[in-house]
Design a protein around this motif. Sequence first.
Motif, short mmCIF file in Angstrom:
data_model
loop_
_atom_site.label_atom_id
_atom_site.label_comp_id
_atom_site.label_asym_id
_atom_site.label_seq_id
_atom_site.Cartn_x
_atom_site.Cartn_y
_atom_site.Cartn_z
N TRP A 36 -52.47 -1.50 29.76
CA TRP A 36 -52.17 -1.98 28.43
C TRP A 36 -53.17 -3.39 28.40
CZ3 TRP A 36 -49.98 0.00 24.32
CH2 TRP A 36 -49.21 1.08 24.52
N TYR A 37 -53.97 -3.56 27.48
CA TYR A 37 -54.82 -4.89 27.09
C TYR A 37 -54.32 -5.21 25.74
CZ TYR A 37 -57.39 -3.59 31.41
OH TYR A 37 -57.83 -3.33 32.80
N ARG A 38 -54.74 -6.44 25.59
CA ARG A 38 -54.30 -6.96 24.35
C ARG A 38 -55.65 -8.32 24.00
NH1 ARG A 38 -49.04 -11.02 25.55
NH2 ARG A 38 -50.11 -12.68 26.64
N GLN A 39 -55.89 -8.11 22.50
CA GLN A 39 -56.70 -8.87 22.08
C GLN A 39 -56.25 -9.61 21.04
OE1 GLN A 39 -60.21 -6.42 21.03
NE2 GLN A 39 -61.01 -7.90 19.59
N ALA A 40 -56.14 -11.00 21.17
CA ALA A 40 -55.51 -12.07 20.44
C ALA A 40 -56.52 -12.25 19.37
CB ALA A 40 -55.50 -13.37 21.04
N PRO A 41 -55.94 -12.85 18.10
CA PRO A 41 -56.59 -13.09 16.85
C PRO A 41 -57.72 -14.05 17.02
CG PRO A 41 -54.36 -13.21 16.41
CD PRO A 41 -54.47 -13.16 18.15
N GLY A 42 -58.99 -13.72 16.73
CA GLY A 42 -60.11 -14.52 16.85
C GLY A 42 -60.97 -14.11 18.33
N LYS A 43 -60.68 -13.29 18.78
CA LYS A 43 -61.15 -12.92 20.29
C LYS A 43 -61.76 -11.58 19.96
CE LYS A 43 -58.88 -16.18 22.76
NZ LYS A 43 -59.64 -17.24 23.47
N GLN A 44 -62.89 -11.73 20.87
CA GLN A 44 -63.78 -10.65 21.03
C GLN A 44 -63.25 -9.63 21.82
OE1 GLN A 44 -66.49 -10.25 18.63
NE2 GLN A 44 -65.62 -12.34 18.04
N ARG A 45 -63.90 -8.24 21.61
CA ARG A 45 -63.51 -7.11 22.48
C ARG A 45 -63.64 -7.60 23.96
NH1 ARG A 45 -63.80 -1.41 22.30
NH2 ARG A 45 -64.13 -0.32 24.21
N GLU A 46 -64.82 -8.29 24.39
CA GLU A 46 -64.99 -8.65 25.65
C GLU A 46 -64.15 -9.63 26.42
OE1 GLU A 46 -68.52 -7.08 23.73
OE2 GLU A 46 -67.27 -8.89 23.21
N GLN A 47 -63.17 -10.17 25.23
CA GLN A 47 -62.13 -11.07 25.85
C GLN A 47 -60.73 -10.57 25.96
OE1 GLN A 47 -63.59 -13.79 22.64
NE2 GLN A 47 -63.42 -15.43 24.20
N SER A 55 -50.55 2.33 38.47
CA SER A 55 -51.33 3.21 39.39
C SER A 55 -50.79 4.76 39.31
CB SER A 55 -51.50 2.83 40.83
OG SER A 55 -50.41 2.93 41.43
N ARG A 56 -51.64 5.62 39.95
CA ARG A 56 -50.87 7.07 39.88
C ARG A 56 -49.79 6.89 40.76
NH1 ARG A 56 -55.51 9.87 42.85
NH2 ARG A 56 -54.51 11.69 41.89
N SER A 57 -49.61 6.00 41.51
CA SER A 57 -48.46 6.11 42.56
C SER A 57 -47.26 5.47 42.03
CB SER A 57 -48.72 5.52 43.93
OG SER A 57 -49.08 4.38 43.93
N GLY A 58 -47.48 4.77 40.84
CA GLY A 58 -46.39 3.89 40.28
C GLY A 58 -46.41 2.67 40.42
N SER A 59 -47.41 2.06 41.33
CA SER A 59 -47.31 0.81 41.72
C SER A 59 -47.94 -0.23 40.34
CB SER A 59 -48.18 0.27 42.79
OG SER A 59 -49.68 0.83 42.75
N THR A 60 -47.35 -1.60 40.03
CA THR A 60 -47.72 -2.12 38.94
C THR A 60 -48.39 -3.35 39.24
OG1 THR A 60 -45.56 -2.81 38.88
CG2 THR A 60 -45.91 -0.88 37.71
N THR A 61 -49.09 -3.92 38.32
CA THR A 61 -49.88 -5.47 38.22
C THR A 61 -49.61 -5.98 36.96
OG1 THR A 61 -51.52 -4.52 39.77
CG2 THR A 61 -51.95 -6.53 38.69
N TYR A 62 -49.31 -7.12 36.81
CA TYR A 62 -49.11 -7.59 35.44
C TYR A 62 -49.97 -8.92 35.51
CZ TYR A 62 -45.25 -4.61 35.21
OH TYR A 62 -44.28 -3.67 35.06
N GLY A 63 -50.45 -9.14 34.30
CA GLY A 63 -51.01 -10.76 34.00
C GLY A 63 -49.99 -11.79 34.16
N ASP A 64 -50.60 -12.66 34.50
CA ASP A 64 -49.63 -13.97 34.78
C ASP A 64 -48.92 -14.35 33.54
OD1 ASP A 64 -52.16 -15.75 36.90
OD2 ASP A 64 -50.60 -14.14 37.38
N SER A 65 -49.39 -14.21 32.12
CA SER A 65 -48.69 -14.72 31.19
C SER A 65 -47.47 -13.58 30.64
CB SER A 65 -49.56 -14.80 29.98
OG SER A 65 -50.07 -13.53 29.59
N VAL A 66 -47.46 -12.49 31.42
CA VAL A 66 -46.27 -11.72 30.92
C VAL A 66 -45.44 -11.41 32.11
CG1 VAL A 66 -47.78 -10.76 29.36
CG2 VAL A 66 -47.51 -9.41 31.38
#
Length: 122
Positions: A36-47, A55-66
């Motif tokens: 999952w990715y998010r694009q905040a208001p005013g930000k471009q796709r590249e941002q 992952s396929r095995s179920g391991s997870t990684t999170y952005g620091d803000s969430v």
Amino acid sequence: QVQLVESGGGLVQPGGSLRLSCAASGIIFSNHVLGWYRQAPGKQREQRELVAIVSRSGSTTYGDSVKGRFTISRDDGKNTVYLQMNSLKPEDTAVYYCNAVKVTDPRRDIYWGQGTQVTVSS
């Protein structure tokens, strides 16, 4: 034809919860890392900001803000990836996109959904 379809977005008050879903078709779901990715208001796709990856095995990684507030999960039997969002804040307001990367192929095909709007406001 590959399709990723997000649902579950909407308007929620600060401190509230939402559960996003992303249903995939046209791919072998279990061959993909999902995100999952998010694009905040005013930000471009590249941002677009990383929210979470599973992952396929179920391991997870999170952005620091969430971290500690959001949980990503996948159900390969239903070809669906979920994002449970708790303790939502106004700064979580964004269009949320799901993403699938085919990691079993050297080409690393990447697919995106059309996005679902999440607005956190009182």
